[in-house]
Structure formats: C-alpha cells, structure tokens
Design a protein around this motif. Structure first.
Motif, PDB file in Angstrom:
ATOM      1  N   ARG A   5       0.829  -1.195   0.000  1.00  0.00           N
ATOM      2  CA  ARG A   5       0.000   0.000   0.000  1.00  0.00           C
ATOM      3  C   ARG A   5       0.862   1.243   0.000  1.00  0.00           C
ATOM      4  O   ARG A   5       2.018   1.231   0.467  1.00  0.00           O
ATOM      5  N   LEU A   6       0.304   2.293  -0.507  1.00  0.00           N
ATOM      6  CA  LEU A   6       0.968   3.585  -0.557  1.00  0.00           C
ATOM      7  C   LEU A   6       0.612   4.325   0.729  1.00  0.00           C
ATOM      8  O   LEU A   6      -0.562   4.581   0.993  1.00  0.00           O
ATOM      9  N   VAL A   7       1.625   4.654   1.543  1.00  0.00           N
ATOM     10  CA  VAL A   7       1.339   5.225   2.865  1.00  0.00           C
ATOM     11  C   VAL A   7       1.600   6.717   2.965  1.00  0.00           C
ATOM     12  O   VAL A   7       1.083   7.377   3.875  1.00  0.00           O
ATOM     13  N   ALA A   8       2.410   7.282   2.070  1.00  0.00           N
ATOM     14  CA  ALA A   8       2.701   8.715   2.151  1.00  0.00           C
ATOM     15  C   ALA A   8       3.259   9.201   0.818  1.00  0.00           C
ATOM     16  O   ALA A   8       3.751   8.415  -0.005  1.00  0.00           O
ATOM     17  N   ILE A   9       3.189  10.515   0.645  1.00  0.00           N
ATOM     18  CA  ILE A   9       3.617  11.124  -0.617  1.00  0.00           C
ATOM     19  C   ILE A   9       4.191  12.505  -0.331  1.00  0.00           C
ATOM     20  O   ILE A   9       3.853  13.144   0.675  1.00  0.00           O
ATOM     21  N   GLY A  10       5.086  12.949  -1.202  1.00  0.00           N
ATOM     22  CA  GLY A  10       5.663  14.285  -1.069  1.00  0.00           C
ATOM     23  C   GLY A  10       6.161  14.768  -2.412  1.00  0.00           C
ATOM     24  O   GLY A  10       6.332  13.981  -3.341  1.00  0.00           O
ATOM     25  N   HIS A  11       6.392  16.067  -2.542  1.00  0.00           N
ATOM     26  CA  HIS A  11       6.861  16.605  -3.817  1.00  0.00           C
ATOM     27  C   HIS A  11       7.803  17.780  -3.602  1.00  0.00           C
ATOM     28  O   HIS A  11       7.886  18.341  -2.502  1.00  0.00           O
ATOM     29  N   TYR A  12       8.489  18.127  -4.667  1.00  0.00           N
ATOM     30  CA  TYR A  12       9.405  19.274  -4.653  1.00  0.00           C
ATOM     31  C   TYR A  12       9.401  19.932  -6.028  1.00  0.00           C
ATOM     32  O   TYR A  12       9.400  19.245  -7.054  1.00  0.00           O
ATOM     33  N   GLN A  13       9.387  21.280  -6.031  1.00  0.00           N
ATOM     34  CA  GLN A  13       9.560  22.052  -7.261  1.00  0.00           C
ATOM     35  C   GLN A  13      10.554  23.177  -7.020  1.00  0.00           C
ATOM     36  O   GLN A  13      10.587  23.769  -5.932  1.00  0.00           O
ATOM     37  N   PRO A  14      11.375  23.490  -8.018  1.00  0.00           N
ATOM     38  CA  PRO A  14      12.328  24.590  -7.877  1.00  0.00           C
ATOM     39  C   PRO A  14      11.621  25.925  -7.647  1.00  0.00           C
ATOM     40  O   PRO A  14      10.440  26.086  -7.992  1.00  0.00           O
ATOM     41  N   GLU A  15      12.356  26.881  -7.096  1.00  0.00           N
ATOM     42  CA  GLU A  15      11.771  28.186  -6.761  1.00  0.00           C
ATOM     43  C   GLU A  15      11.407  29.001  -7.999  1.00  0.00           C
ATOM     44  O   GLU A  15      10.385  29.684  -8.024  1.00  0.00           O
ATOM     45  N   LYS A  16      12.236  28.935  -9.034  1.00  0.00           N
ATOM     46  CA  LYS A  16      12.009  29.802 -10.188  1.00  0.00           C
ATOM     47  C   LYS A  16      10.763  29.378 -10.956  1.00  0.00           C
ATOM     48  O   LYS A  16      10.607  28.219 -11.337  1.00  0.00           O
ATOM     49  N   VAL A  17       9.872  30.335 -11.207  1.00  0.00           N
ATOM     50  CA  VAL A  17       8.660  30.109 -11.989  1.00  0.00           C
ATOM     51  C   VAL A  17       8.773  30.904 -13.289  1.00  0.00           C
ATOM     52  O   VAL A  17       9.035  32.111 -13.266  1.00  0.00           O
ATOM     53  N   LEU A  18       8.600  30.205 -14.400  1.00  0.00           N
ATOM     54  CA  LEU A  18       8.682  30.842 -15.715  1.00  0.00           C
ATOM     55  C   LEU A  18       7.272  30.948 -16.287  1.00  0.00           C
ATOM     56  O   LEU A  18       6.614  29.939 -16.551  1.00  0.00           O
ATOM     57  N   THR A  19       6.807  32.179 -16.469  1.00  0.00           N
ATOM     58  CA  THR A  19       5.457  32.399 -16.977  1.00  0.00           C
ATOM     59  C   THR A  19       5.447  32.405 -18.506  1.00  0.00           C
ATOM     60  O   THR A  19       6.492  32.521 -19.154  1.00  0.00           O
ATOM     61  N   ASN A  20       4.252  32.316 -19.065  1.00  0.00           N
ATOM     62  CA  ASN A  20       4.115  32.394 -20.524  1.00  0.00           C
ATOM     63  C   ASN A  20       4.554  33.755 -21.036  1.00  0.00           C
ATOM     64  O   ASN A  20       5.151  33.859 -22.116  1.00  0.00           O
ATOM     65  N   ASP A  21       4.254  34.799 -20.290  1.00  0.00           N
ATOM     66  CA  ASP A  21       4.661  36.144 -20.721  1.00  0.00           C
ATOM     67  C   ASP A  21       6.180  36.267 -20.758  1.00  0.00           C
ATOM     68  O   ASP A  21       6.731  36.915 -21.661  1.00  0.00           O
ATOM     69  N   ALA A  22       6.858  35.662 -19.785  1.00  0.00           N
ATOM     70  CA  ALA A  22       8.322  35.690 -19.790  1.00  0.00           C
ATOM     71  C   ALA A  22       8.870  34.908 -20.975  1.00  0.00           C
ATOM     72  O   ALA A  22       9.858  35.319 -21.604  1.00  0.00           O
ATOM     73  N   LEU A  23       8.239  33.774 -21.313  1.00  0.00           N
ATOM     74  CA  LEU A  23       8.654  32.995 -22.484  1.00  0.00           C
ATOM     75  C   LEU A  23       8.473  33.790 -23.769  1.00  0.00           C
ATOM     76  O   LEU A  23       9.269  33.674 -24.701  1.00  0.00           O
TER      77      LEU A  23
END
Length: 312
Positions: A5-23
């Motif tokens: 069984r799956l008992v726990a979950i976690g995630h991580y994402q880098p701090e920098k966010v790239l928006t569509n406008d920046a692209l």
C-alpha cells in the motif's frame, strides 16, 4: 503480508517560476497561444547547479517525513527519470546516500513519461514477492536541461520537479496489478537523442495516439483493479497537455473523480508529473484517504503503464 500500500507522498519544485509572458520575451509565442494549445500557464525551472538527484532527495525526504519513517527503514529505492546527467552511481543510489538509507536495492527506470507507474509497479511486485518491505518510489525530471529554448513548439511545454511515495507491505493489496506496454514502432515520436540532444516530438502523432488508443487501456486498468470508472475518487494522468488530459478523463467515464490538472501550473514534467500532481491534490485535501485513484502514464517509447491505488 500479501499486498502493498501507498502510505505517504511528497513533492518538490524549484523556486524559479517561468510564466508564458516571460517565455514570450524569449521566443515567438504568447500566453494566449500556449494556453489555447496545451493549457499551460507557468512552469518551474531548476537552477543550473540543481541536479536531478537534488530534487529527488527533496521530494523523498518529504515523503519519508509524512510516513513517519527514517532512511534506514527503507530497503528499496526506485527512481524514474530520463533526464539525469549522472550515470554511475545512479540517481537511486545517490538519493539513498543522501537520506542515510543503508544497503537498499537501488535502481533507476527510464520509460520517460510513464516512468513513475512503471517504477511503482516494480516496487509493488518486489514487496508482494517478499524481496522488499518498505520502498521509496520517485519520479523526477530536469527537462529544461534538454530543451531548445529557440523552438517555440517544445520550449513552452516543459518544467522541472519531483514527486515521491512510500510503499510498504500490507495485509491487503491496495495497489492493483499494473497494465503496461509500448508501441516501439512509434518510439521516435518522442525523442531526446544523442549527447547533448534536445527534446523533440511529433505532436500530432502523439495527440492521435493518446486520445484514440489510451482510453480503452485506462478502462482495462480499472477492470484489473475491480473498480468501475464511476467509482474512482481521482484520475491522475501524465500531465502532458490539458487537451489530452480532459478528453481521456471524459472517455474513461470517471464522472465522479477529481481530475488532476497540474500541467496548468507545472508544465510537462515527464516521469515527475504523476506523483507531483498526486502530492498536491493530497496536500490540498482534494482527495479522500482510502479512495481509489487511477494513475496512468504515457509518452516516450511510446510506452504506457497504469494502476489503481488507494489514496494515503
């Protein structure tokens, strides 16, 4: 113990966010064009010195903490990734070392976007077979290292991040048998090829394959799990494109399920996308503990894999 069984979950994402406008300042595109074609608004981009192993370890540490476990209690580590620059020791061994996991079986799995359900199936089978008791399963990618930032058809798609789950032995089987396979003759539809190669894909080919072939396979996953689509509490598909996710979810018939749409905020994170989206839904309390959740990955290879799990 006859199940897992799956008992726990976690995630991580880098701090920098790239928006569509920046692209749009980097390449000939626009927020309207990107959202209309793939539904993405933002994506996270790892720092130059932030590795696949770094992100994997962060997500894994959070999953362990949520499970109330420590590194030495883990005896199997499986990492799904297709973007690591690190060949040996593999990412799983590096993560194990970082987290103080002693003497685990440690292996990496590369089936690109379907990597996480492949890796989860391997952990489930190992535990059911008595070869492991507690496993860390991680999906992680740094796709931004493999993108041509001058190609507007691909650079708008990708993001970086990681998600991890802890799987343990159980008296009951809370992870269903996997349904997996591939279409090797179509494998060149999604590529990262050669030293220093960039991510490329035949978008129309992938779209046709996913929207016509995969709903039937996803329903087969539910059948193998003994769960009717309308009984699903959640549907977490590989977060490739909102125009793929929504039609597949509708064709599956999961009328009562929460549908993961993390692609909007995270972009396509390949093997990381399913555990990343899953972790966010759990963290926000949008899924009920114990409810059946369909996990279904598809993409590079062209490969696919899926199972139904009980939400931790």
């Amino acid at each position: 113990m006859t199940g897992s069984r799956l008992v726990a979950i976690g995630h991580y994402q880098p701090e920098k966010v790239l928006t569509n406008d920046a692209l749009a300042e980097m390449v000939d595109t626009s927020d309207e064009w990107i959202q209309r074609r793939v539904g993405i608004r933002t994506r996270h981009v790892a720092a130059a010195d932030e590795s696949v192993s770094d992100m994997a370890a962060e997500a894994a540490q959070k999953a362990l903490a949520n499970a109330g476990l420590t590194g030495p209690e883990i005896d199997l580590v499986i990492v799904a990734t297709c973007t690591s620059h690190e060949r040996s020791p593999n990412v799983a061994a590096r993560v194990a070392n970082r987290l103080g996991i002693t003497a685990p079986a440690a292996l990496d799995v590369n089936t690109a976007c379907s990597g996480f359900p492949h890796a989860l199936a391997m952990a489930d089978l190992a535990i059911k077979g008595g070869s492991a008791t507690k496993a860390l399963v991680i999906g992680v990618e740094k796709l931004t290292d493999f993108v041509d930032w001058s190609d507007r058809t691909t650079c708008v798609l990708v993001g970086d991040g990681a998600g991890a789950v802890v799987v343990t032995a159980s008296d009951t089987a809370e992870i269903s048998p996997v349904v997996w396979g591939s279409v090797p003759e179509m494998g060149r539809a999604v590529l990262i090829e050669g030293k220093g190669g960039s991510f490329s894909q035949e978008g129309r080919t992938v779209y046709r394959w996913t929207t016509t072939s995969l709903p039937d396979i996803a329903r087969t996953v539910c059948e193998r799990a003994g769960v009717a689509p309308e009984e699903l509490g959640g549907v977490i598909l590989h977060q490739a494109n909102l125009r793929i996710i929504e039609p597949i979810a509708k064709l599956i018939g999961a009328v009562n399920a929460v549908i993961a749409r993390d692609v909007v905020d995270s972009g396509n994170t390949s093997a990381a996308s399913i555990p990343l989206a899953f972790s966010k839904l759990v963290e926000r309390g949008e899924l009920t503990s114990g409810s059946p959740v369909l996990l279904f990955g598809f993409g590079g290879g062209l490969s696919y894999a899926g199972q139904v799990v009980r939400c931790p």
